[in-house]
Design a protein around this motif. Structure first.
Motif, mmCIF file in Angstrom:
data_model
loop_
_atom_site.group_PDB
_atom_site.id
_atom_site.type_symbol
_atom_site.label_atom_id
_atom_site.label_comp_id
_atom_site.label_asym_id
_atom_site.label_seq_id
_atom_site.Cartn_x
_atom_site.Cartn_y
_atom_site.Cartn_z
ATOM 1 N N THR A 52 0.832 -1.209 0.000
ATOM 2 C CA THR A 52 0.000 0.000 0.000
ATOM 3 C C THR A 52 0.861 1.252 0.000
ATOM 4 O O THR A 52 0.588 2.220 -0.743
ATOM 5 C CB THR A 52 -0.923 0.005 1.227
ATOM 6 O OG1 THR A 52 -1.722 -1.189 1.224
ATOM 7 C CG2 THR A 52 -1.841 1.211 1.213
ATOM 8 N N LEU A 53 1.916 1.254 0.820
ATOM 9 C CA LEU A 53 2.821 2.396 0.840
ATOM 10 C C LEU A 53 3.558 2.548 -0.481
ATOM 11 O O LEU A 53 3.811 3.673 -0.940
ATOM 12 C CB LEU A 53 3.823 2.239 1.987
ATOM 13 C CG LEU A 53 3.256 2.333 3.405
ATOM 14 C CD1 LEU A 53 4.341 2.004 4.421
ATOM 15 C CD2 LEU A 53 2.691 3.724 3.669
ATOM 16 N N LYS A 55 2.456 1.850 -3.494
ATOM 17 C CA LYS A 55 1.564 2.487 -4.450
ATOM 18 C C LYS A 55 1.394 3.970 -4.138
ATOM 19 O O LYS A 55 1.341 4.806 -5.042
ATOM 20 C CB LYS A 55 0.208 1.780 -4.435
ATOM 21 C CG LYS A 55 0.263 0.334 -4.922
ATOM 22 C CD LYS A 55 -1.105 -0.326 -4.834
ATOM 23 C CE LYS A 55 -1.039 -1.790 -5.276
ATOM 24 N NZ LYS A 55 -2.355 -2.464 -5.135
ATOM 25 N N GLU A 56 1.290 4.298 -2.848
ATOM 26 C CA GLU A 56 1.111 5.700 -2.459
ATOM 27 C C GLU A 56 2.334 6.537 -2.812
ATOM 28 O O GLU A 56 2.216 7.618 -3.403
ATOM 29 C CB GLU A 56 0.845 5.766 -0.955
ATOM 30 C CG GLU A 56 0.597 7.158 -0.418
ATOM 31 C CD GLU A 56 -0.765 7.693 -0.795
ATOM 32 O OE1 GLU A 56 -0.941 8.919 -0.758
ATOM 33 O OE2 GLU A 56 -1.643 6.869 -1.143
ATOM 34 N N PHE A 57 3.521 6.050 -2.463
ATOM 35 C CA PHE A 57 4.740 6.811 -2.726
ATOM 36 C C PHE A 57 5.068 6.850 -4.219
ATOM 37 O O PHE A 57 5.638 7.831 -4.697
ATOM 38 C CB PHE A 57 5.911 6.212 -1.948
ATOM 39 C CG PHE A 57 5.739 6.304 -0.458
ATOM 40 C CD1 PHE A 57 5.077 7.365 0.121
ATOM 41 C CD2 PHE A 57 6.247 5.303 0.373
ATOM 42 C CE1 PHE A 57 4.916 7.451 1.490
ATOM 43 C CE2 PHE A 57 6.100 5.381 1.742
ATOM 44 C CZ PHE A 57 5.428 6.456 2.300
ATOM 45 N N THR A 59 2.895 7.073 -6.578
ATOM 46 C CA THR A 59 2.045 8.125 -7.135
ATOM 47 C C THR A 59 2.635 9.503 -6.865
ATOM 48 O O THR A 59 2.597 10.389 -7.732
ATOM 49 C CB THR A 59 0.634 8.026 -6.538
ATOM 50 O OG1 THR A 59 0.097 6.722 -6.780
ATOM 51 C CG2 THR A 59 -0.286 9.072 -7.138
ATOM 52 N N LEU A 60 3.190 9.695 -5.667
ATOM 53 C CA LEU A 60 3.775 10.990 -5.333
ATOM 54 C C LEU A 60 5.050 11.260 -6.123
ATOM 55 O O LEU A 60 5.312 12.401 -6.521
ATOM 56 C CB LEU A 60 4.084 11.052 -3.836
ATOM 57 C CG LEU A 60 2.882 11.064 -2.893
ATOM 58 C CD1 LEU A 60 3.340 11.014 -1.446
ATOM 59 C CD2 LEU A 60 2.024 12.304 -3.117
ATOM 60 N N THR A 70 10.831 4.099 -4.026
ATOM 61 C CA THR A 70 9.850 3.998 -2.947
ATOM 62 C C THR A 70 10.361 3.193 -1.760
ATOM 63 O O THR A 70 9.787 3.283 -0.675
ATOM 64 C CB THR A 70 8.558 3.354 -3.463
ATOM 65 O OG1 THR A 70 8.856 2.069 -4.030
ATOM 66 C CG2 THR A 70 7.902 4.233 -4.514
ATOM 67 N N TYR A 210 4.129 8.264 9.046
ATOM 68 C CA TYR A 210 3.619 8.451 7.685
ATOM 69 C C TYR A 210 3.932 9.860 7.182
ATOM 70 O O TYR A 210 4.313 10.044 6.014
ATOM 71 C CB TYR A 210 2.113 8.197 7.669
ATOM 72 C CG TYR A 210 1.478 8.328 6.305
ATOM 73 C CD1 TYR A 210 1.673 7.367 5.326
ATOM 74 C CD2 TYR A 210 0.687 9.427 6.003
ATOM 75 C CE1 TYR A 210 1.095 7.487 4.072
ATOM 76 C CE2 TYR A 210 0.098 9.558 4.760
ATOM 77 C CZ TYR A 210 0.301 8.582 3.799
ATOM 78 O OH TYR A 210 -0.264 8.708 2.560
ATOM 79 N N ILE A 214 6.110 10.729 3.951
ATOM 80 C CA ILE A 214 5.479 11.496 2.872
ATOM 81 C C ILE A 214 6.288 12.746 2.554
ATOM 82 O O ILE A 214 6.549 13.077 1.381
ATOM 83 C CB ILE A 214 4.034 11.872 3.249
ATOM 84 C CG1 ILE A 214 3.124 10.663 3.105
ATOM 85 C CG2 ILE A 214 3.522 13.021 2.387
ATOM 86 C CD1 ILE A 214 2.860 10.247 1.676
#
Length: 224
Positions: A52-53, A55-57, A59-60, A70, A210, A214
């Protein structure tokens, strides 16, 4: 008996040896997933969190030339979250409440990003010093402001993490020290408040890790 309120963050042990810092490496001892024949429930949860992390990172970061970038913020998140949560256990040293720990994470990360960006993408880094649409008369001031904001980034990262961990621990310690001199009714209210604060601190432990990851990801995305 505490000498002062901040003595709960003293890294020295009862033998006057600073072995409490060894709590940072407890995760290496209890997380050897490669030695298990079948994945445990704990390892499955950790793998889901990592994906999950990722995919989130990803995207950023956007479309970069470093697809495995990532792994750096994920490693920061796991290390900080583990130490934050470990500090909530009774009689366990909270390493993430010290600038010696948080600055050690933030400063090398910021220096490596800055060196990588200025060496490989100098034009892009110069462009970040002057935001788009800045008037000509304010360009020199914007360069100074952007440079100061870049320099204080590791300080803000480390101080934010340490201050948030210290604040909750101090509040719980203050409420705990007033218990013996209170009535039963007031003491029961304080105990319920302590449980609520403990739940809040568990959330803060993961939120702060987090936020650290981020912000580190956003800082790194500016160097490409």
């Amino acid at each position: 008996m505490m000498n002062n309120l901040f003595s709960i963050f003293d890294p020295s042990s009862s033998f006057y040896i600073q072995i409490n810092w060894l709590a940072i490496f407890l995760g290496v001892i209890i997380m050897p997933f490669s030695f298990w024949l079948m994945p445990s429930r704990f390892s499955i949860i950790i793998n889901k969190v990592i994906m999950t992390l990722h995919k989130e990172f990803k995207t950023l970061l956007g479309p970069t030339k470093l697809p495995n970038m990532t792994f750096i913020p994920i490693a920061f998140f796991m290390a900080i979250a583990f130490n934050n949560f470990l500090g909530l256990m009774p009689f366990i040293f909270t390493a993430s409440s010290h600038l010696a720990f948080t600055l050690t994470l933030a400063l090398p990360m910021w220096i490596s990003f800055m060196l990588f960006g200025w060496i490989n993408y100098s034009t892009h880094m110069f462009a970040h010093l002057v935001p788009q649409g800045t008037p000509v008369a304010l360009m020199s001031f914007m360069v100074c402001i952007e440079m100061v904001s870049n320099v204080i980034r590791p300080i803000t990262l480390s101080v934010r993490l340490a201050a948030n961990m210290i604040a909750g621990h101090l509040l719980m310690t203050l409420l705990g020290n007033t218990g013996p001199s209170l009535s039963i009714m007031t003491l029961s209210i304080i105990i319920l408040t302590q449980f609520a604060l403990l739940t809040l601190e568990v959330a803060v432990a993961f939120i702060q890790s987090y936020v650290f990851a981020i912000l580190g990801t956003l800082y790194s995305s500016e160097t490409f």
